[in-house]
Design a protein around this motif. Structure first.
Motif, short mmCIF file in Angstrom:
data_model
loop_
_atom_site.label_atom_id
_atom_site.label_comp_id
_atom_site.label_asym_id
_atom_site.label_seq_id
_atom_site.Cartn_x
_atom_site.Cartn_y
_atom_site.Cartn_z
N ILE A 122 4.24 -7.68 4.78
CA ILE A 122 3.04 -8.53 4.91
C ILE A 122 1.87 -7.83 4.23
N ASP A 123 1.33 -8.45 3.20
CA ASP A 123 0.20 -7.85 2.48
C ASP A 123 -0.49 -8.93 1.65
N ASN A 124 -1.81 -9.03 1.77
CA ASN A 124 -2.55 -10.05 1.00
C ASN A 124 -3.39 -9.42 -0.12
N ASN A 125 -3.05 -8.20 -0.50
CA ASN A 125 -3.79 -7.45 -1.55
C ASN A 125 -5.29 -7.41 -1.26
N MET A 126 -5.64 -7.26 -0.01
CA MET A 126 -7.07 -7.18 0.32
C MET A 126 -7.68 -5.88 -0.21
N ARG A 127 -6.83 -4.92 -0.54
CA ARG A 127 -7.33 -3.66 -1.12
C ARG A 127 -8.11 -3.92 -2.42
N ALA A 128 -7.73 -4.96 -3.15
CA ALA A 128 -8.46 -5.29 -4.38
C ALA A 128 -9.85 -5.84 -4.03
N VAL B 225 0.24 -12.83 3.69
CA VAL B 225 -0.44 -13.30 4.89
C VAL B 225 -1.51 -12.29 5.30
N ASP B 226 -2.63 -12.82 5.81
CA ASP B 226 -3.73 -11.98 6.29
C ASP B 226 -3.47 -11.65 7.77
N ILE B 227 -3.49 -10.37 8.11
CA ILE B 227 -3.17 -10.00 9.50
C ILE B 227 -4.23 -10.48 10.50
N ARG B 228 -5.35 -10.96 10.00
CA ARG B 228 -6.36 -11.52 10.91
C ARG B 228 -5.97 -12.92 11.37
N SER C 283 -13.48 1.24 14.46
CA SER C 283 -12.54 0.10 14.49
C SER C 283 -11.09 0.60 14.58
N LYS C 284 -10.82 1.72 13.93
CA LYS C 284 -9.46 2.29 14.03
C LYS C 284 -9.21 2.82 15.44
N LEU C 285 -10.25 3.37 16.06
CA LEU C 285 -10.09 3.89 17.42
C LEU C 285 -9.82 2.76 18.40
N GLY D 105 -3.29 9.97 11.15
CA GLY D 105 -3.13 10.61 9.85
C GLY D 105 -4.28 11.53 9.48
N GLY D 106 -3.92 12.64 8.84
CA GLY D 106 -4.90 13.43 8.09
C GLY D 106 -5.05 12.68 6.77
N CYS D 107 -4.94 13.35 5.63
CA CYS D 107 -4.89 12.61 4.37
C CYS D 107 -3.44 12.26 4.08
N LEU D 108 -3.20 10.98 3.87
CA LEU D 108 -1.85 10.52 3.54
C LEU D 108 -1.84 10.31 2.03
N THR D 109 -0.81 10.78 1.39
CA THR D 109 -0.86 10.73 -0.07
C THR D 109 0.53 10.60 -0.67
N GLY E 275 0.82 -1.21 0.00
CA GLY E 275 0.00 0.00 0.00
C GLY E 275 0.86 1.26 0.00
N LEU E 276 0.19 2.40 0.11
CA LEU E 276 0.89 3.69 0.04
C LEU E 276 1.97 3.82 1.13
N ILE E 277 1.57 3.71 2.38
CA ILE E 277 2.51 3.97 3.48
C ILE E 277 3.46 2.79 3.67
N GLY E 278 2.91 1.57 3.53
CA GLY E 278 3.77 0.40 3.69
C GLY E 278 4.90 0.39 2.65
N ASN F 11 2.61 6.46 -4.80
CA ASN F 11 2.37 5.01 -4.77
C ASN F 11 1.01 4.62 -4.22
N HIS F 12 0.08 5.57 -4.21
CA HIS F 12 -1.27 5.23 -3.76
C HIS F 12 -2.06 4.63 -4.92
N SER F 13 -2.79 3.54 -4.62
CA SER F 13 -3.67 2.96 -5.64
C SER F 13 -5.04 3.59 -5.43
N TYR G 250 2.02 2.56 14.62
CA TYR G 250 0.67 2.31 14.11
C TYR G 250 0.14 3.53 13.37
N THR G 251 -0.34 3.30 12.14
CA THR G 251 -0.93 4.39 11.36
C THR G 251 -2.43 4.47 11.69
N SER G 252 -2.75 5.37 12.59
CA SER G 252 -4.15 5.60 12.95
C SER G 252 -4.72 6.68 12.03
N THR G 253 -5.78 7.31 12.44
CA THR G 253 -6.47 8.25 11.56
C THR G 253 -7.13 9.37 12.37
N1 NAD Z 1 -4.40 7.20 2.99
C1 NAD Z 1 -5.00 7.99 3.85
O1 NAD Z 1 -5.49 9.05 3.48
C2 NAD Z 1 -5.03 7.63 5.31
C3 NAD Z 1 -5.47 8.61 6.21
C4 NAD Z 1 -5.46 8.31 7.57
C5 NAD Z 1 -5.03 7.08 8.01
N2 NAD Z 1 -4.62 6.14 7.11
C6 NAD Z 1 -4.18 4.84 7.62
O2 NAD Z 1 -2.84 4.62 7.20
C7 NAD Z 1 -2.64 3.23 6.94
C8 NAD Z 1 -2.08 3.05 5.57
O3 NAD Z 1 -2.95 3.62 4.62
P1 NAD Z 1 -2.66 3.50 3.07
O4 NAD Z 1 -3.26 4.69 2.43
O5 NAD Z 1 -1.25 3.14 2.87
O6 NAD Z 1 -3.59 2.25 2.75
P2 NAD Z 1 -3.50 1.28 1.48
O7 NAD Z 1 -4.87 0.74 1.31
O8 NAD Z 1 -2.80 1.94 0.35
O9 NAD Z 1 -2.54 0.11 2.03
C9 NAD Z 1 -2.98 -0.83 2.95
C10 NAD Z 1 -2.49 -2.20 2.48
O10 NAD Z 1 -2.92 -3.16 3.46
C11 NAD Z 1 -3.29 -4.34 2.80
N3 NAD Z 1 -4.22 -5.10 3.63
C12 NAD Z 1 -5.51 -4.79 3.89
N4 NAD Z 1 -6.04 -5.73 4.67
C13 NAD Z 1 -5.08 -6.65 4.92
C14 NAD Z 1 -5.05 -7.85 5.66
N5 NAD Z 1 -6.14 -8.31 6.30
N6 NAD Z 1 -3.89 -8.54 5.73
C15 NAD Z 1 -2.78 -8.07 5.07
N7 NAD Z 1 -2.77 -6.95 4.34
C16 NAD Z 1 -3.91 -6.24 4.26
C17 NAD Z 1 -3.93 -3.87 1.50
O11 NAD Z 1 -3.90 -4.86 0.49
C18 NAD Z 1 -3.08 -2.64 1.14
O12 NAD Z 1 -2.04 -2.97 0.22
C19 NAD Z 1 -3.98 2.57 7.19
O13 NAD Z 1 -3.99 2.09 8.52
C20 NAD Z 1 -4.99 3.69 7.07
O14 NAD Z 1 -6.14 3.48 7.84
C21 NAD Z 1 -4.62 6.40 5.78
#
Ligand code: NAD
Length: 353
Positions: free
Chosen positions: A31-37, A65-68, A185-187, A209-213, A11-14, A216-218, A132-135
């Motif tokens: 660790i990422d299972n592409n759950m974003r798709a 791997v799924d973080i759950r 859930s984030k809280l 986070g405010g808006c993270l950008t 993802g973007l931040i990872g 590399n954001h999808s 931890y990336t909270s919001t």
């Molecule tokens: N982008 C923003 O504007 C923003 C704002 C505030 C907070 N945040 C927080 O920052 C963090 C990163 O955000 P981002 O924009 O990089 O998100 P993102 O969606 O770009 O990246 C998150 C990645 O986590 C993966 N993922 C999701 N569920 C998963 C699971 N169960 N197991 C493994 N991988 C899993 C997704 O496939 C994705 O690649 C998140 O916690 C988000 O809540 C983001």
């Protein structure tokens, strides 16, 4: 050996974290299972970014791997144990609107997934720093009761208010407001990360986070507004603005500036600390202003429509006060203003689309 574990690594931040820390650690486990798709369809897939990282960084190992799944995660932690010096937890279900469709999935990923990682850190590598990336959605819609003034292209807070100079600080109440299912859930995770610091003495840091950008954001319609907006201008796709006359204000921090905050925290970590982390007064815009900036950079008009109904719980005006982080880590400096971020995103997108 010095190992960093980064969740949400495609993802973007990872992914920004993988790039930043690959030169500083012997091994990076992503660790990422592409759950974003699954959340957002093909627009949201992060597969391209995973492949890019695997090709580029020889000390990067991807784990699908799924973080759950506590047991699958446990195998990774057990393998590297005390060699793990840093965990950056950026995997999440990140959208308000999507969360309401499947609250159980949202909570499983955001809250239980975070607890799994905290507990494994406590068992296998209690000396590691945990980020931890909270919001800012943990404050719910409380920012919407601030005294706001309508200007020509944006909402702005009244000049006499204490938040006018620097923005909203960490003392704002997180209680008794509408958070959205996602915000709740984030809280839950945010408070748990604090607790593993305060109660168990782990070195945990919460970055709201405010808006993270960044490039590399999808970006998809339901998440990643600047990225998706720029993509629509570049590709000619239609964009929809939801409510508040398009004057809602967001602060936007480039992923590299945020990851640089993580680096400063890692070098001198604290226990259960909370920081607001956005673009602040240095980098913010309203929706209408963002459209204008993107059109100017692309030299093209956006095709867009306006819907009167705002997204539930959406902020009208939010700017993060970064003073607390700056006072703890005075050597950190923000590099990307809004223009630089948008140009960076544009340059990357014209290659991808
Ligand atoms: N982008 C923003 O504007 C923003 C704002 C505030 C907070 N945040 C927080 O920052 C963090 C990163 O955000 P981002 O924009 O990089 O998100 P993102 O969606 O770009 O990246 C998150 C990645 O986590 C993966 N993922 C999701 N569920 C998963 C699971 N169960 N197991 C493994 N991988 C899993 C997704 O496939 C994705 O690649 C998140 O916690 C988000 O809540 C983001």
């Amino acid at each position: 050996m010095k190992v960093a574990i980064i969740t949400g690594s495609s993802g973007l931040i990872g992914s920004e974290s993988v790039e930043f820390f690959s030169g500083k650690f012997d091994k990076i486990i992503g660790i990422d299972n592409n759950m974003r798709a699954y959340f957002f369809g093909s627009d949201g897939s992060t597969e391209w970014n995973k492949n890019r990282l695997i090709e580029k960084y020889s000390n990067f190992k991807h784990e699908d791997v799924d973080i759950r799944n506590f047991d699958d995660l446990g195998k990774i932690f057990k393998e590297y144990c005390e060699d793990i010096k840093l965990i950056i937890h950026a995997a999440a279900q990140p959208s308000h609107d999507w969360a309401a469709k499947e609250p159980l999935t949202d909570f499983g990923v955001n809250a239980t997934g975070t607890l799994n990682l905290l507990e494994l850190t406590r068992i296998y590598c209690p000396e590691a720093a945990f980020i931890y990336t909270s919001t800012n959605k943990v404050y719910g819609d409380t920012p919407n009761v601030l005294p706001l003034v309508e200007l020509e292209k944006r909402w702005e807070i009244d000049k006499s208010h204490t938040y006018f100079k620097e923005g909203i600080d960490e003392k704002m109440s997180i209680d008794q407001s509408k958070h959205s299912v996602f915000g709740a859930s984030k809280l839950a995770a945010d408070v748990m990360v604090q607790e593993y610091g305060k109660y168990f003495g782990l070195k945990t840091g919460v970055f709201r986070g405010g808006c993270l950008t960044g490039p590399n954001h999808s970006g998809a319609q339901l998440h990643g507004f600047l990225s998706y907006l720029m993509k629509c201008v570049v590709t000619g796709n239609h964009y929809t603005v939801f409510g508040y006359k398009g004057k809602q204000v967001r602060d936007n921090i480039h992923s590299l500036d945020l990851v640089n905050m993580f680096w400063h925290f890692f070098q001198n970590p604290r226990q259960g600390e909370v920081y607001n982390a956005g673009g602040g007064r240095y980098a913010n815009c309203s929706m209408l202003e963002a459209i204008e900036y993107c059109e100017k950079i692309c030299e093209k008009k956006l095709s867009y429509s306006y819907l009167e109904t705002n997204r539930i719980g959406d902020h009208i005006w939010y700017i993060s006060d970064l003073s607390k982080f700056k006072s703890h880590y005075p050597d950190w400096h923000q590099k990307y203003d809004l223009q630089t971020t948008l140009i960076d995103m544009h340059n990357s997108m014209i290659k991808r689309f």
